[in-house]
Structure formats: structure tokens, C-alpha cells
Design an enzyme around this catalytic site. Structure first.
Site, PDB file in Angstrom:
ATOM      1  CB  CYS A 158      -0.973  -0.038   1.177  1.00  0.00           C
ATOM      2  SG  CYS A 158      -2.409   1.044   0.942  1.00  0.00           S
ATOM      3  CG  HIS A 179      -3.687  -3.736   3.522  1.00  0.00           C
ATOM      4  ND1 HIS A 179      -2.511  -3.317   4.107  1.00  0.00           N
ATOM      5  CD2 HIS A 179      -4.256  -2.624   2.984  1.00  0.00           C
ATOM      6  CE1 HIS A 179      -2.376  -2.018   3.937  1.00  0.00           C
ATOM      7  NE2 HIS A 179      -3.412  -1.564   3.256  1.00  0.00           N
TER       8      HIS A 179
END
Length: 505
Positions: A332, A435
Site C-alpha cells: 500500500c 493487505h
């Protein structure tokens, strides 16, 4: 309702434990936390964002997580917070700006609770911090105001590891209004180590002073820990044994950036035999890792500056040039940092329109005003290696030149397919927006065995692998038994009408 004398005393864990206990007794049960402040979040199946702790509590209840379980999520951004309501961001606010909105937010909190209460027989509420912070009481949405609205019986949890546990309990009790004291059915002392009989005189004093029993003393059990909601629990996601690496062990170094989010991404790695996960905060802490991870962050530009300031950026860049250097993974915000440039023309994160990245991937990220939130499934690009996870990000990243995507994904909510992330030609540097990558046992096995092969270590045997979700499912069952063994549950069953679902009808 589970209230605590302070933050990180065990409220989230006990809420999950009571959810599991009630579910095992046949109740349809759901968790609820009106307002959560956390950078550790998750995406629900409808595309909303909630705190990770409520996801764990939903799993313990045997149900799918939903935005109604955490109607307000605050994600700190260095002096301000992104405010997420019913799973969707509504803006970035200072504390005073947020307090000014609370009159309009309260009806949204109660509506979420009412929907859950209409669907489930029991709702286990979790408080936040301390319920008697005098300077914050008028702004409270999560603790006593919610207990009154739900007409909830209250358990007050204190943490003996912090010291002064009886002062915690008595001090909190003394600051409660009489009507709120009447809700308290018992106290719980958490994280005790040693001979519990040494507390007998203190337990008796609490009962004499308050008229309320201590339901039990819970021993310190790190082996029962579940997903953490905030950075106070970050060290529990690293490998507990911090000694020297043994033969055949891998060293995983995660940059502990100030805005680190979703640090539970790395907890599954710390459980793998032969893998040691640690957090590093200075270039001097770099060592000779096998894997360097740049984690997710809510403040990418600020944390990129921090990496340079503390000397980690230089060490990471230099390690890429070393033939036997580590593999480098960005997740991310960490993925965004690995690229050549980060652009922010709308001022989403900072007042700097263009910031130079680490230059380890030929990519450019542009921040956007809208947030991407999806559950995803897919595989490593060009293979059948399956992955599961979720996206939460405020930007899009473009690959340049010959840079290839790392993952091929399908977004669950709308079934669109995308190519995600990037990986360099040598396979040493990779990044993704996903994630939860290491929750999947097949992906983790392949990734770790790839690291082992680079060091000429033998691969781990198949029986040594277990998916992270299966691992947590066993813990939820153990949590319910933990309560049965160590707490006097009679006062709780009394206010609920009995332990079984049948006896409460």
C-alpha cells in the site's frame, strides 16, 4: 458492555471472548463499537471500512463483519484524522472540528446499533479508552452514552501490568455517576502473572468499597492474542524471541514508520517456523535482513521523509545494489514509496504536489480524492498461486516502461478484474496494494520458501503451514474456555437471563 480503565487493557480481546462464549451457548450475537480510532482497518463485503478489532469479534461470533459494527472510524494523520462514517470517508478533521459534528453523528451511531439489535439476540459493546476522562466526557459517543442508550450491563476491565490496578478500578468507580455505577456487574483484572492468591485482600477491598465483585483475574496469555486495533499492540505482532538468529532462520525487518497502518499484515509471518519478524526505526537497526518490508501508512509522504531522516531510505536503496541483499516488499503506502514519484495535485495528503520516491520501481503514484476499498482474490501474475486480501488506498499507481504487474485480482464487490502492483525484472523488489497477503498459507509458503532458497535453506515441510484465519479460529474457541475457567460468570448470566439462548427467550 466491556469498558476499560484505560486503552490497551484488553477490551477488544474480552469483547471477542464474550462474543464467542455467547455464540457457543446458542445466541445469535454481534459486536459493536460506536467509535474506533485506529489505523488497523478492514474492508467489509459491501465495500465499507471498519476497525480490524470488530472484524475479529465478528469472526469470533461466527458472522460476516458489517459496517454497522463500527459506524465511526477515525484514522489519525498527524494532528488530524480522516473520519469514516458507515464505512465511507466524510472528510479530514481536527479534534475540535470532529466534536462540532458529533450532534449529527450520534443519530448515525444509534441507527447502526438499532439495526444490529434488531437482527441479533445479543450485542456485545466495546468501549474506548477510559469512560471517565473528565475533559472528554461531554464529547463521548462510545462509552457511557452508548451504555445508557443500549441499557447495557457493564464489565470494567483493568490491566495489572500497568501497575496500580486497584487504583484503576476504584478511581474509575469513584468518577462514575450513580446511575452508571448501577450498570456495573463486575470487574475483571487482566494480564496477571504469578500467584493469584496474593491479590485476595485487594479483591475483598474492592468488593467492600464498591459492593461489586471482581469476577476474576485473567492470567497473561499472549498465545490468545487476536488481531490488534491500534499501534499499542504492534510489538505483539513481531517475533517474541528477540535473540540471535539461529541456523536456517530468516530475518524480516519491517520499517516502523510513524503512520504505520494494518501492521497485522505481518503477524502471520512471525508465526512461520524459522522466520523472525522485527521492527526497525533507524538505519543503524538495518542489519542484514532477508526481507525488508515497507508497510502501509496513512501518511505516505510524511513517512517517506522519515525514512530519509532516520537513515533507512539510504540503507534500503544500497541493499538493492548488493548481490546477496534482501528482497524488498512494499504494501500500500510502502508500495507508493518504492516508485519514482508521488504526485498530490489535490493536496489529499500534503501541500507538496510532487515528491520523489525511492526509485526502486519504475512507477508513479497519484493521490486521488476518493478512496478505493475492495475485498479481492486472485493470483500472482502468470501463476496459479492464489491470494486473498483487501485494498484500502487513496491513490492509483501507474507502471512505466517494462515494469510488470505483480498480481492479477478480482474485486469481490463488482467482479472487475485488475492488474495490481509491480515487480522488478530481477524479482527482488515488489509492491502491491493488497493487505492480508500473508493470511493465505499457499502464498506465504511460496514466498517464504523463495526467501529460504535464496539462502540455500531447505523448504519448510507442508505440515508446518497453517492459514492465519484457521489459526485465529482455534484461538476464538480457546478464548471462550478462557472465560469459563477464570471468571465467575454467574452475575453476567443473571442479567442476561441465563447462559443458553433458550433460557433467555
Amino acid at each position: 458492555m466491556v469498558l476499560g480503565t484505560a486503552s490497551h487493557v484488553g477490551k477488544s480481546l474480552l469483547t471477542a471472548a464474550f462474543c464467542r462464549l455467547l455464540a457457543e451457548e446458542g445466541h445469535r450475537v454481534a459486536p459493536f463499537k460506536a467509535q474506533n480510532m485506529a489505523l488497523n482497518s478492514f474492508v467489509t463485503s459491501e465495500g465499507g471500512e471498519i476497525g480490524r478489532a470488530q472484524v475479529a469479534q465478528a469472526e469470533a461470533s461466527g458472522i460476516e463483519p458489517h459496517v454497522d459494527m463500527n459506524p465511526i472510524l477515525l484514522k489519525p494523520m498527524g494532528g488530524v484524522s480522516q473520519v469514516i462514517v458507515n464505512g465511507h470517508p466524510i472528510g479530514v478533521m481536527s479534534a475540535r472540528e470532529y466534536y462540532a459534528e458529533k450532534a449529527t453523528l450520534w443519530p448515525r451511531v444509534t441507527a447502526a446499533y438499532d439495526r444490529l439489535a434488531g437482527q441479533y439476540e445479543r450485542v456485545v459493546l466495546e468501549g474506548a479508552g477510559s469512560p471517565v476522562e473528565i475533559n472528554l466526557t461531554e464529547h463521548d459517543l462510545t462509552n457511557l452514552k452508548m451504555a445508557r442508550y443500549a441499557d447495557a450491563a457493564v464489565i470494567l476491565v483493568a490491566d495489572i501490568e500497568r501497575g496500580g490496578v486497584f487504583a484503576q478500578i476504584i478511581g474509575t468507580w469513584e468518577l462514575l455517576e450513580p446511575g452508571d455505577r448501577a450498570r456495573v456487574v463486575g470487574f475483571v483484572i487482566n494480564k496477571f502473572r504469578g500467584d493469584v492468591t496474593l491479590l485476595d485482600s485487594g479483591l475483598e477491598f474492592v468488593r467492600e468499597r464498591t459492593g461489586v465483585p471482581v469476577l476474576g483475574v485473567l492470567p497473561y496469555r499472549p498465545d490468545l492474542q487476536i488481531d490488534q486495533e491500534d499501534s499499542l499492540g504492534i510489538d505483539e505482532t513481531a517475533t517474541l524471541d528477540r535473540g540471535e538468529l539461529g541456523p536456517g532462520e530468516l530475518d524480516v525487518a519491517v520499517a516502523r514508520v510513524p503512520g504505520l497502518s494494518n501492521f497485522t499484515d505481518f503477524w502471520p509471518l512471525s508465526r512461520v517456523p524459522g522466520v523472525r519478524v522485527r521492527y526497525m526505526e533507524r538505519g543503524a537497526h538495518f542489519g542484514r535482513p532477508d526481507l525488508v518490508v515497507l508497510p502501509g501508512t496513512k501518511t505516505t509522504v510524511r513517512d517517506l521523509d522519515w525514512l530519509r531522516r532516520v537513515g533507512l531510505a539510504d540503507r534500503i536503496i544500497a541493499s538493492r545494489a548488493e548481490e546477496d541483499g534482501p528482497r524488498i516488499l512494499g504494501i500500500c503506502g510502502g508500495f507508493q514509496m518504492l516508485g519514482r514519484w508521488i504526485e498530490d495535485p489535490l493536496g489529499v495528503e500534503s501541500d507538496r504536489e510532487r515528491v520523489e520516491g525511492l526509485g526502486l520501481l519504475d512507477t508513479v503514484t497519484r493521490f486521488a480524492a476518493t478512496k478505493t476499498r475492495h475485498l479481492v482474490s486472485g493470483q500472482v501474475n502468470g501463476s496459479d498461486l492464489a491470494i486473498l486480501g483487501y485494498e484500502i488506498h487513496m491513490g492509483e499507481t501507474e507502471r512505466n516502461g517494462a515494469t510488470i504487474p505483480w498480481l492479477a485480482l478480482t474485486r469481490r464487490q463488482n467482479q472487475t478484474t485488475i492488474l495490481d502492483g509491480a515487480i522488478d525484472e530481477a524479482g527482488r523488489v515488489s509492491g502491491t496494494y493488497v493487505h492480508g497477503l500473508f493470511d493465505s498459507a499457499p502464498f506465504t509458503a511460496s514466498f517464504v520458501n523463495g526467501l529460504r532458497a535464496r539462502r540455500k535453506f531447505a523448504p519448510l515441510a507442508e505440515p508446518e503451514w497453517q492459514s492465519h484465519r484457521d489459526f485465529l479460529a482455534a484461538r476464538y474457541t480457546n478464548l471462550a474456555e478462557f472465560l469459563r475457567v477464570h471468571l465467575d460468570l454467574a452475575p453476567i448470566w443473571s442479567v442476561l437471563g441465563g447462559p443458553s439462548a433458550r433460557s433467555s427467550d
